[in-house]
Design an enzyme around this catalytic site. Sequence first.
Site, PDB file in Angstrom:
ATOM      1  N   TYR A  99      -3.237 -18.356  17.069  1.00 22.88           N
ATOM      2  CA  TYR A  99      -3.958 -19.576  17.409  1.00 22.88           C
ATOM      3  C   TYR A  99      -3.604 -20.096  18.807  1.00 22.88           C
ATOM      4  O   TYR A  99      -4.049 -21.161  19.211  1.00 22.88           O
ATOM      5  CB  TYR A  99      -3.648 -20.660  16.367  1.00 22.88           C
ATOM      6  N   HIS A 122       5.529 -20.687  13.259  1.00 20.19           N
ATOM      7  CA  HIS A 122       6.028 -21.715  12.338  1.00 20.19           C
ATOM      8  C   HIS A 122       6.983 -21.099  11.315  1.00 20.19           C
ATOM      9  O   HIS A 122       7.938 -21.740  10.886  1.00 20.19           O
ATOM     10  CB  HIS A 122       4.840 -22.362  11.614  1.00 20.19           C
ATOM     11  N   ARG A 133       7.479 -25.071  20.314  1.00 17.01           N
ATOM     12  CA  ARG A 133       8.223 -24.016  19.628  1.00 17.01           C
ATOM     13  C   ARG A 133       7.731 -22.672  20.152  1.00 17.01           C
ATOM     14  O   ARG A 133       6.536 -22.393  20.166  1.00 17.01           O
ATOM     15  CB  ARG A 133       8.067 -24.118  18.104  1.00 17.01           C
TER      16      ARG A 133
END
Length: 252
Positions: free
Chosen positions: A174, A166, A162
């Site tokens: 991250y 999120h 992706r």
Amino acid sequence: PKFMFAEFFGKDTGYCRGRGGSMHIADVASGNLGANGIVGGGLPIAVGAALALRQQGKPNVAVCFFGDGANNEGAFHESLNMAAVWKLPVVFVCENNQYGMSTSTERSTAVRRIAQRAQAYDFPGVTVDGNEFAAVAEAAIEAVERARSGQGPTLLECLTYRHRGHSKSDRNRYRTKEEIESWIARDPIGRYEQALQSCGLITPEQVSALVDDVAREIAEAVEYAKNSPAPDAASVTDFVYTRSPKEAAHVR
């Protein structure tokens, strides 16, 4: 798309009459049993659907899509085990985008490939390049035919990524910018477009026209949703519980 956007907007013209929202869109009439907000929640539902298909003697196959984060849920293992024991017509498709929210699969999953976990339940586990259309299609066709012929389930792991966070609140701290850009360069839509053109199946002009057509369809769908009526508050308990076929005849 217009019914999907209407559901996003909570409108009465949506697939679920505005009751489902963005996380619970379903269209049972076309075989889409819907999504839910539970990680791995679709797996046991798919197993139940496959069992129903078996009992009804239908040739259909249930296909369940879930992310890599779901492969460590108990429902994942329970579902794979039951599907294997009964050799149910179901295909489990893991969209492995490398991160379950902000946790990488390298830190959360003991096996290197999620497809390996099918070995514990004695049915095929296949890992493919999820950004390569032909690879996914070939593996999917084989898995569906296996399920339809009574040989049982398959676990299909599609390696993908992706590009964005999120959620809107995900600041992407991250992972590195370089990692994200390297995966964007392997975007499946661009790769498929190039493959079609290299085979002479589509021209750049046709690609451009197709992109414009899709953009127009989405814009019209959004306008449809904006202009659709909101549900009547007096009908808040309607379309929520199962009705008899006669009562449900007027529901999309």
